[in-house]
Write a protein that holds these residues in place. Structure first.
Motif, PDB file in Angstrom:
ATOM      1  N   SER A 761       1.261  28.062 -15.252  1.00  0.00           N
ATOM      2  CA  SER A 761       0.752  29.107 -16.152  1.00  0.00           C
ATOM      3  C   SER A 761       0.250  30.254 -15.287  1.00  0.00           C
ATOM      4  O   SER A 761      -0.579  30.059 -14.390  1.00  0.00           O
ATOM      5  N   ARG A 762       0.804  31.450 -15.529  1.00  0.00           N
ATOM      6  CA  ARG A 762       0.438  32.612 -14.710  1.00  0.00           C
ATOM      7  C   ARG A 762       0.002  33.756 -15.614  1.00  0.00           C
ATOM      8  O   ARG A 762       0.530  33.933 -16.718  1.00  0.00           O
ATOM      9  N   SER A 763      -0.970  34.527 -15.162  1.00  0.00           N
ATOM     10  CA  SER A 763      -1.421  35.721 -15.891  1.00  0.00           C
ATOM     11  C   SER A 763      -1.516  36.862 -14.904  1.00  0.00           C
ATOM     12  O   SER A 763      -1.873  36.666 -13.741  1.00  0.00           O
ATOM     13  N   ALA A 764      -1.180  38.053 -15.359  1.00  0.00           N
ATOM     14  CA  ALA A 764      -1.252  39.226 -14.483  1.00  0.00           C
ATOM     15  C   ALA A 764      -1.294  40.476 -15.343  1.00  0.00           C
ATOM     16  O   ALA A 764      -0.935  40.455 -16.532  1.00  0.00           O
ATOM     17  N   ARG A 777       3.390  35.128 -23.858  1.00  0.00           N
ATOM     18  CA  ARG A 777       3.169  36.428 -24.496  1.00  0.00           C
ATOM     19  C   ARG A 777       3.218  37.533 -23.463  1.00  0.00           C
ATOM     20  O   ARG A 777       2.666  37.419 -22.382  1.00  0.00           O
ATOM     21  N   ILE A 778       3.888  38.603 -23.849  1.00  0.00           N
ATOM     22  CA  ILE A 778       3.897  39.828 -23.057  1.00  0.00           C
ATOM     23  C   ILE A 778       3.459  40.919 -24.017  1.00  0.00           C
ATOM     24  O   ILE A 778       4.279  41.669 -24.558  1.00  0.00           O
ATOM     25  N   ASN A 779       2.146  40.921 -24.302  1.00  0.00           N
ATOM     26  CA  ASN A 779       1.646  41.812 -25.352  1.00  0.00           C
ATOM     27  C   ASN A 779       2.488  41.633 -26.607  1.00  0.00           C
ATOM     28  O   ASN A 779       2.952  42.588 -27.223  1.00  0.00           O
ATOM     29  N   GLY A 780       2.783  40.423 -26.923  1.00  0.00           N
ATOM     30  CA  GLY A 780       3.695  40.000 -27.964  1.00  0.00           C
ATOM     31  C   GLY A 780       4.262  38.671 -27.466  1.00  0.00           C
ATOM     32  O   GLY A 780       3.903  38.204 -26.397  1.00  0.00           O
ATOM     33  N   VAL A 794       0.903  39.951 -18.895  1.00  0.00           N
ATOM     34  CA  VAL A 794       1.734  38.756 -19.063  1.00  0.00           C
ATOM     35  C   VAL A 794       0.850  37.512 -18.982  1.00  0.00           C
ATOM     36  O   VAL A 794       0.033  37.389 -18.069  1.00  0.00           O
ATOM     37  N   SER A 795       1.015  36.603 -19.951  1.00  0.00           N
ATOM     38  CA  SER A 795       0.396  35.280 -19.895  1.00  0.00           C
ATOM     39  C   SER A 795       1.447  34.306 -20.414  1.00  0.00           C
ATOM     40  O   SER A 795       1.744  34.282 -21.612  1.00  0.00           O
ATOM     41  N   ALA A 796       2.043  33.509 -19.526  1.00  0.00           N
ATOM     42  CA  ALA A 796       3.208  32.708 -19.938  1.00  0.00           C
ATOM     43  C   ALA A 796       3.333  31.467 -19.063  1.00  0.00           C
ATOM     44  O   ALA A 796       2.792  31.386 -17.970  1.00  0.00           O
ATOM     45  N   PHE A 797       4.060  30.459 -19.589  1.00  0.00           N
ATOM     46  CA  PHE A 797       4.452  29.281 -18.809  1.00  0.00           C
ATOM     47  C   PHE A 797       5.773  29.595 -18.111  1.00  0.00           C
ATOM     48  O   PHE A 797       6.740  29.987 -18.761  1.00  0.00           O
TER      49      PHE A 797
END
Length: 867
Positions: A761-764, A777-780, A794-797
């Motif tokens: 899981s990464r967020s940036a 999700r990428i702002n969606g 970005v917050s995604a697996f």
């Protein structure tokens, strides 16, 4: 895009580039190996006996090992001369008897030796059966009878093996012609044919040249491996060639060859695993010919992979230009009509197929297996078989077994022989104790000094002295001191002792007595070395049971153990019928093991291939059903199947024919993601048919050719069953499997599973590069596989691939590229996705095109959901 922004090739890509660029090195290596193989192919020993491959625990194997240690088996053969009178036969027998190396040539005025104008000579040589001098003496007899109409039945030498080898050479040539014919129809350029033939030729040469590493291989492995290697592994070369042609549409030959090899290696390796899985099952057989053939074929498959991966890329580069110049129209038709038929009959054909395979299961279980050659007649007969048949038509061929018991008691031996001869199942039995010597005495009859002196016309006092010397030599001092008149010694032992004493000069006899003694000792010694060893004695029991009454023979073999058990604590029975009985007992276990292991091995490969529990079960059911149907045919036709052929063919059919099912199932699964059932199955059948119609007929026709042009029963059955089984598998794959996939669509999807590595899981925030399959999700919400630049959060697996934040320098480079090549921008909730766009015209896109693709995908998804 600047070079520094391009992703470099991976390890496999670098290796593939090395293979293509250094092709001359691989040409040199293969040339050296081919020259080496031309010599090393002669280093392998070929074993022609089925008994050699029996498990060590079987009675036959134990008996054969014991007989080789304890007894001498002299070379023998049977000659039959047709169209002669009895008097002519007598003259021929006398002449043969006088030849060098011949111990005896039996010929009598009985139907056993003269019948229908034919004379039979049972020839025994002076030497053990593995002595080359037996063959020399046999050749002298053949030369002597060259002007006669003679027939020879012999186990000396490798006559049958040489004949079978010649047959397989002819078969190999015919199979190559068949392959050429199939390739002419299925290839798209005539120059593709030499590419495929050179690739396979390299693998075949290496296969023949490396068999010596096993020391000894069976005659079956030596005969059929090359043909089966071609039929089983030609798929690998076709897969790579098709990949090359796909890549060559947009890439020059070198880059196309590299890219095709990069993609083909995992695909071909996966395809080979099912075949290897089926062959591995053969290595679990107790009957050692299964492991022998399984290992040889696995090596053949691996060498075929080596040839495709290392030799074929260079060959393609050599013929690249010629392939462009020799293109021809595609002769393979579309099979849309068959696909539509499959779709229309999906609810009817599936229950019919289930009913058929249930019936086939019960019918195939009633198949009658043969464990010897007598009940199966191959389509052609070689010279040795014709001669044996001619002799059998005029004279009865006895079926005998050897009974081995501990030595040391002639009386018990005589009692056992008498007991056996009293049985209805026995014609007669032969042992030292019931073999006549001279004067009406048997070899083991005990004689007093007076009886012995009268028998060979020896002075009584001299006989007493000889008996006294024997008693002292035998450490029986009481007899030597107290009187010898009642002292009895077995005739054979006394003859041997006297002969030894005369030779050593302790006893002197007149010439006539010496000649009588010497001739008698020669005969006795010949019998003793065959029937009496240091620790065991051997008796020959000739059965009076027809060879086709196998169950009765097997029952009496068990009965002989019970009879011998009344006299001895230890007994072994050996012979052709016993060998067949041992094969029968090992078959039940081998059959179960081969079926279970082959299914499990293929199941494991399919589980990882389709990531679904339902799909492997459906595919295995289809191929296992075709195996049951295959072996129902000989049952319904009342034909016997050689047991070994069944075990080998069921393994090969499961491992190889399932590839056809995998081709269709893989395509359908892939297309089903974007299409409805009907459209997916139509496209699947049209796309899969070229592969199936190329490799399937090759294996089927190769099997049929082997089955029709060999005189060996085992090879005949293997070819026959592989040919028929492949045809059945192709038919079921084309006309039954599609319906099963359509009806089982829900089961396949419901039983699907995903085997993932732990998700990261990464967020940036900021300007972020995302490569790979992501979910988040990428702002969606974004779900899919992407190679994009995202401006936003970005917050995604990360399921596969990588995500990184782009620094300022990278952002400037991306903006520069965007100005030169154009950007495709998608905004979702304020976020921006910037997709990387290739500089080639064919890959440039616009927002309108992106929207059009989205609409098409939406329509496909709607159709899929509607289905």
């Amino acid at each position: 895009m600047p070079d520094e922004e391009k992703k470099g090739p991976g390890l496999i890509g670098k290796a593939c580039a090395f293979i293509v660029d250094k092709r001359n090195l691989f040409f040199l290596l293969f040339t050296i190996l081919a020259i080496f193989s031309a010599f090393s192919r002669n280093w392998v020993n070929v074993e022609n006996s089925l008994a050699y491959y029996l498990p060590d625990t079987t009675e036959t194997k134990k008996g054969l090992d014991l007989m080789s240690e304890e007894f001498v088996t002299y070379g023998s053969c049977t000659f039959m001369v047709a169209n002669v009178s009895y008097e002519q036969g007598e003259r021929l027998a006398r002449s043969i008897n006088e030849m060098e190396g011949v111990f005896s040539a039996d010929f009598k005025d009985t139907p056993e030796y003269y019948n229908n104008g034919c004379a039979k000579f049972a020839v025994t040589f002076d030497y053990p059966e593995d002595d080359e001098r037996c063959l020399e003496a046999q050749d002298r007899i053949k030369d002597f009878l060259r002007d006669c109409d003679y027939y020879l039945d012999t186990s000396l030498g490798d006559v049958s093996a040489e004949l079978i080898k010649n047959e397989m050479s002819t078969i190999s040539i015919i199979v190559v012609i068949i392959v050429l014919g199939v390739l002419l129809i299925t290839t798209e350029a005539y120059a593709e044919i030499p590419v495929l033939l050179i690739t396979f030729g390299g693998a075949a040469v290496l296969q023949m040249g490396t068999n010596f590493v096993f020391g000894t291989i069976s005659y079956v492995s030596d005969s059929v491996t090359i043909v089966l290697q071609l039929a089983l592994s030609i798929d690998y070369a076709i897969i790579y060639l098709n990949r090359y042609k796909e890549e060559h549409l947009t890439l020059p030959p070198r880059e196309a060859a590299i890219e095709a090899l990069t993609k083909a290696i995992p695909e071909i390796s996966g395809s080979s695993l099912t075949t290897i899985g089926g062959l591995i099952a053969m290595t679990f057989m107790q009957f050692k010919m299964g492991p022998d053939m399984g290992i040889v074929l696995i090596k053949a498959i691996l060498l075929s992979l080596v040839s495709v991966f290392l030799l074929m890329p260079g060959v393609i580069m050599l013929f690249a230009g010629l392939m462009e110049k020799t293109k021809h129209r595609n002769f393979i038709p579309k099979i849309t009509a068959i696909a539509k038929f499959d779709y229309a009959t999906r609810f009817f054909m599936v229950p019919v197929f289930i009913a058929v395979i249930i019936a086939a299961f019960f019918i195939s279980n009633r198949c009658h297996y043969a464990y010897g050659y007598s009940s199966i007649t191959p389509p052609i007969r070689n010279e040795a078989q014709i001669a044996k048949d001619m002799i059998s038509e005029n004279f009865h061929s006895p079926n005998f077994v050897a009974v081995i018991v501990p030595a040391g008691d002639y009386d018990r031996e005589k009692a056992l022989l008498a007991d056996l001869e009293s049985r209805d199942e026995v014609d007669h039995a032969v042992g030292l104790s019931n073999t006549e010597a001279i004067g009406g005495y048997m070899l083991t009859d005990r004689l007093t000094p007076r009886q012995f002196s009268e028998l060979i016309d020896l002075d009584y006092e001299a006989a007493e002295l000889v008996y006294a010397a024997y008693a002292i030599n035998d450490e029986d001092y009481a007899k030597a001191v107290n009187g010898l008149s009642d002292y009895k010694v077995p005739l054979i032992d006394m003859f041997m002792f006297v002969h030894k004493e005369v030779e050593e000069g302790y006893v002197t006899l007149d010439d006539e007595t010496w000649k009588t003694l010497n001739d008698a000792c020669r005969l006795m010694n010949f019998a003793k070395t065959q029937l009496q060893g240091e620790n065991y004695v051997r008796m020959l029991v000739y059965l009076d049971i027809p060879e086709d009454e196998q169950d009765r023979i097997y029952s009496f073999i068990d009965g002989m153990h019970a009879i011998a058990g009344q006299y001895y604590d230890e007994c072994l029975v050996c012979g052709e019928s016993v060998s067949e009985y041992d094969l029968k007992k090992s078959f039940d276990r081998d059959n179960l093991v081969v079926n279970i292991v082959s299914i499990l091995a293929v199941l494991v490969v399919l589980l990882f291939t389709f990531k679904s529990a339902g799909m492997p079960v459906l595919l295995i059911a289809v191929i296992q059903g075709s195996i049951w149907i295959n072996f129902s045919v000989p049952t319904l036709m009342h034909n016997d199947i050689f047991f070994m052929s069944y075990l080998i063919v069921s393994s090969i059919q499961m491992g190889a024919n399932i590839d056809y099912a995998i081709v269709i199932a893989s395509r359908y699964t892939e297309l089903r993601e974007t299409m409805g059932r009907k459209e997916a199955i139509v496209d699947t059948m049209n796309l899969s048919f070229p592969t199936i119609v190329t490799s399937g007929p090759m294996l089927a026709l190769a099997g049929i050719t082997i089955g029709r042009l060999t005189s060996d029963v085992a090879i005949y059955n293997i070819g026959q069953c592989i040919g028929l089984g492949t045809i059945i598998s192709i038919g079921i794959t084309l006309f039954i499997l599609p319906q099963i996939l359509l009806v089982g669509d829900t089961i396949i999807s419901k039983t699907a599973f995903v085997m993932n590595m732990p998700l990261r899981s990464r967020s940036a925030s900021g300007l972020i590069r995302v490569d790979g399959a992501i979910r988040g999700r990428i702002n969606g919400t974004v779900t899919g596989t992407m190679s994009a630049i995202i401006r936003g959060d970005v917050s995604a697996f990360i399921e596969a691939g990588n995500m990184e934040v782009v620094d300022e320098a990278g952002e400037e480079a991306i903006e520069a590229v965007g100005k030169e090549a154009g950007e495709t921008v998608s905004k979702e909730s304020g976020g921006t996705v910037i997709e990387e766009v290739s500089e080639t015209d064919s890959e440039k896109g616009s927002e309108a095109e992106t929207e059009k693709v989205s609409e098409e995908e939406s329509g496909k998804q709607s159709r899929k959901e509607g289905d």
